[in-house]
Design an enzyme around this catalytic site. Sequence first.
Site, PDB file in Angstrom:
ATOM      1  N   ASP A  18       0.922  -1.116   0.029  1.00 18.42           N
ATOM      2  CA  ASP A  18       0.059   0.106   0.050  1.00 18.42           C
ATOM      3  C   ASP A  18       1.000   1.098   0.033  1.00 18.42           C
ATOM      4  O   ASP A  18       2.007   1.125   0.547  1.00 18.42           O
ATOM      5  CB  ASP A  18      -0.912  -0.048   1.275  1.00 18.42           C
ATOM      6  N   THR A  67     -13.620  -5.612  -7.747  1.00 21.63           N
ATOM      7  CA  THR A  67     -14.675  -5.806  -8.718  1.00 21.63           C
ATOM      8  C   THR A  67     -14.640  -4.634  -9.877  1.00 21.63           C
ATOM      9  O   THR A  67     -14.710  -3.606  -9.682  1.00 21.63           O
ATOM     10  CB  THR A  67     -16.144  -5.483  -7.881  1.00 21.63           C
ATOM     11  N   GLU A  93     -14.060 -11.753  -5.843  1.00 18.69           N
ATOM     12  CA  GLU A  93     -14.135 -12.277  -4.396  1.00 18.69           C
ATOM     13  C   GLU A  93     -15.634 -12.144  -3.894  1.00 18.69           C
ATOM     14  O   GLU A  93     -16.554 -11.296  -4.561  1.00 18.69           O
ATOM     15  CB  GLU A  93     -13.203 -11.184  -3.302  1.00 18.69           C
ATOM     16  N   PHE A  94     -15.981 -12.918  -3.019  1.00 17.07           N
ATOM     17  CA  PHE A  94     -17.346 -13.180  -2.476  1.00 17.07           C
ATOM     18  C   PHE A  94     -17.546 -12.902  -1.045  1.00 17.07           C
ATOM     19  O   PHE A  94     -18.290 -13.726  -0.595  1.00 17.07           O
ATOM     20  CB  PHE A  94     -18.106 -14.320  -3.192  1.00 17.07           C
ATOM     21  N   HIS A 127     -34.444 -11.343   3.829  1.00 17.80           N
ATOM     22  CA  HIS A 127     -34.786 -10.674   4.945  1.00 17.80           C
ATOM     23  C   HIS A 127     -35.274  -9.156   4.710  1.00 17.80           C
ATOM     24  O   HIS A 127     -34.340  -8.213   4.176  1.00 17.80           O
ATOM     25  CB  HIS A 127     -33.789 -10.658   6.268  1.00 17.80           C
ATOM     26  N   CYS A 183     -20.770  -2.409  -1.836  1.00 18.73           N
ATOM     27  CA  CYS A 183     -21.025  -3.377  -3.077  1.00 18.73           C
ATOM     28  C   CYS A 183     -22.391  -3.317  -3.803  1.00 18.73           C
ATOM     29  O   CYS A 183     -22.423  -2.883  -4.845  1.00 18.73           O
ATOM     30  CB  CYS A 183     -20.723  -4.834  -2.503  1.00 18.73           C
TER      31      CYS A 183
HETATM   32  C1  UGA Z   1     -21.948  -8.368  -0.486  1.00 20.95           C
HETATM   33  C2  UGA Z   1     -22.143  -9.735  -1.039  1.00 20.95           C
HETATM   34  O1  UGA Z   1     -22.993 -10.588  -0.126  1.00 20.95           O
HETATM   35  C3  UGA Z   1     -20.670 -10.441  -1.255  1.00 20.95           C
HETATM   36  O2  UGA Z   1     -20.751 -11.875  -1.614  1.00 20.95           O
HETATM   37  C4  UGA Z   1     -19.799  -9.787  -1.773  1.00 20.95           C
HETATM   38  O3  UGA Z   1     -18.313 -10.243  -1.977  1.00 20.95           O
HETATM   39  C5  UGA Z   1     -19.589  -8.269  -1.463  1.00 20.95           C
HETATM   40  O4  UGA Z   1     -20.789  -7.762  -1.286  1.00 20.95           O
HETATM   41  C6  UGA Z   1     -18.513  -7.370  -2.282  1.00 20.95           C
HETATM   42  O5  UGA Z   1     -18.990  -7.188  -3.347  1.00 20.95           O
HETATM   43  O6  UGA Z   1     -17.701  -7.192  -2.000  1.00 20.95           O
HETATM   44  P1  UGA Z   1     -21.689  -7.170   1.758  1.00 20.95           P
HETATM   45  O7  UGA Z   1     -21.813  -5.670   1.014  1.00 20.95           O
HETATM   46  O8  UGA Z   1     -20.374  -7.225   2.730  1.00 20.95           O
HETATM   47  O9  UGA Z   1     -21.571  -8.396   0.723  1.00 20.95           O
HETATM   48  O10 UGA Z   1     -22.926  -7.329   2.810  1.00 20.95           O
HETATM   49  P2  UGA Z   1     -24.311  -8.222   2.591  1.00 20.95           P
HETATM   50  O11 UGA Z   1     -24.208  -9.247   3.657  1.00 20.95           O
HETATM   51  O12 UGA Z   1     -24.358  -8.758   1.428  1.00 20.95           O
HETATM   52  O13 UGA Z   1     -25.545  -7.084   2.732  1.00 20.95           O
HETATM   53  C7  UGA Z   1     -25.609  -6.101   2.017  1.00 20.95           C
HETATM   54  C8  UGA Z   1     -26.670  -5.110   2.260  1.00 20.95           C
HETATM   55  O14 UGA Z   1     -28.105  -6.002   2.055  1.00 20.95           O
HETATM   56  C9  UGA Z   1     -26.643  -4.738   3.767  1.00 20.95           C
HETATM   57  O15 UGA Z   1     -27.421  -3.500   3.783  1.00 20.95           O
HETATM   58  C10 UGA Z   1     -28.014  -5.792   4.399  1.00 20.95           C
HETATM   59  O16 UGA Z   1     -28.311  -5.075   5.436  1.00 20.95           O
HETATM   60  C11 UGA Z   1     -28.617  -5.812   3.442  1.00 20.95           C
HETATM   61  N1  UGA Z   1     -29.704  -7.353   3.323  1.00 20.95           N
HETATM   62  C12 UGA Z   1     -28.826  -8.522   3.247  1.00 20.95           C
HETATM   63  C13 UGA Z   1     -30.822  -7.071   3.402  1.00 20.95           C
HETATM   64  O17 UGA Z   1     -31.608  -5.930   3.702  1.00 20.95           O
HETATM   65  N2  UGA Z   1     -31.466  -8.363   3.473  1.00 20.95           N
HETATM   66  C14 UGA Z   1     -30.829  -9.461   3.609  1.00 20.95           C
HETATM   67  O18 UGA Z   1     -31.675 -10.564   3.325  1.00 20.95           O
HETATM   68  C15 UGA Z   1     -29.494  -9.454   3.139  1.00 20.95           C
END
Ligand code: UGA
Length: 436
Positions: free
Chosen positions: A30, A121, A151-152, A254, A263
């Site tokens: 970095d 990404t 990545e996921f 949810h 993301c």
């Molecule tokens: C997301 C993806 O889940 C990862 O697989 C991916 O690698 C990542 O983006 C990325 O591109 O780097 P993240 O943004 O960390 O991960 O969080 P999530 O758990 O996916 O939640 C995203 C948003 O959706 C949050 O605001 C969460 O509260 C909301 N959410 C999630 C809901 O409102 N309902 C749900 O059922 C699930």
Amino acid sequence: MHIGIIGTGYVGLVTGACFSEFGVSVTCVDRDEQKVKALKKGDIPFYEPGLEELVKRNVAEGRLNFSTKVKDAIESSLAIFIAVGTPPRGDGTADLSYVKEVSEEIARYMDDYKIIVTKSTVPVGTGKKIRKWIKEKMNGNVDFDIASNPEFLREGSAIGDFMRPDRVVIGAESPQAIAIMRDLYRPLYLIETPFVITNIETAELIKYSSNSFLAVKISFINEIANLCDLVGADVHIVARAMGLDKRIGPKFLHPGPGFGGSCFPKDTVALLHLAGERDAELGVVEAAVKANEKQRALMFSRLKEALGDVSGKKVGILGLSFKPNTNDIREAPSLYMIESLLNEGAKVQAYDPVATPDMKAVFPKVSYKKDAYETVKGVDALVLMTEWNQFRNLDLARIKSTMKSPNFFDLRNIYAPDKMKELGFNYYCVGRNSIK
Ligand code: UGA
């Protein structure tokens, strides 16, 4: 094997630490000297459960190093991962200027065969661009390969996601590059993780398609939740029954105040741009983005409706990060809620277990409290924005006794509507407001 990771943001640092845990020698680079100095001591610049221990252990065992010099990582590495930021530009497209800079630097120091892998990404077609940028700046003619390895990782559970992923996606051009990538992920191969090996463009698109599909699922259930409120249905039971159908699956159904984070909002808009540039229509993704904007606005208008007018009213916000277990507030629904409240003259007090300093930098006028109970003192309404575990078992009688009016907006549906009504709250949630 020795690998280099350029960029120690969220993706780069988690990737570097996890590969070193697999026994690989990793140099993370970095250009921010202070950050590198801190990382060498094991100080992590953001909150991610388990990461600090992982970094400290692998630094101590000599497998994980940090440097400010790209040269250090390139000379010793067979694979170089680009994990720098691709922030959205004003029009929603991804800004690739950091990726370009890094590619040119790699070209300058590349002295032997390397594989250059994108972890960030990046829009479809970036792999090809990187090849071109490197070729343009390269001295002599060194053989190299490009690969895409999206990545996921979910913030808050990134280490588990890296160590036990649902799949590993590798987009590469040559058998040599594929063999190196497989070798790198050998521990996952041994636990029978499915590998999807494909071309670079397909790998790049898999990432956008996956994130956009998850965003669609969330927007879908949010719209169904709003309908539930109008017809006397319970969205949790609807989602559970839907999810029991294996073709649908139970995850990401949810309901809440809309998706946020670094993301989904960025990647859905970037995918729409990508399609737009080719005159392709992605109406479903477009609708999911619009539904998400509406969901945020709907949460505020419900609050406004309940309070009459928010001007001069005191509102307590519990939870500021876009989801639990992170201090990340990028595109957090709380940002929109707080901004709307302040714009309309409300007084806001707030608490988050880790994201308070981040929000303070954006909204210094909010009064930040030391815990949930301080946050609800004298408020006309309480809005629960993030489902941190510590908010799941609050002393509700104590909460109610300190609020000025018992308006409880549970935007993550963590409490039971009948219990909350029994306790005397005016309880509002998402998709379970009208159940009898
Ligand atoms: C997301 C993806 O889940 C990862 O697989 C991916 O690698 C990542 O983006 C990325 O591109 O780097 P993240 O943004 O960390 O991960 O969080 P999530 O758990 O996916 O939640 C995203 C948003 O959706 C949050 O605001 C969460 O509260 C909301 N959410 C999630 C809901 O409102 N309902 C749900 O059922 C699930």
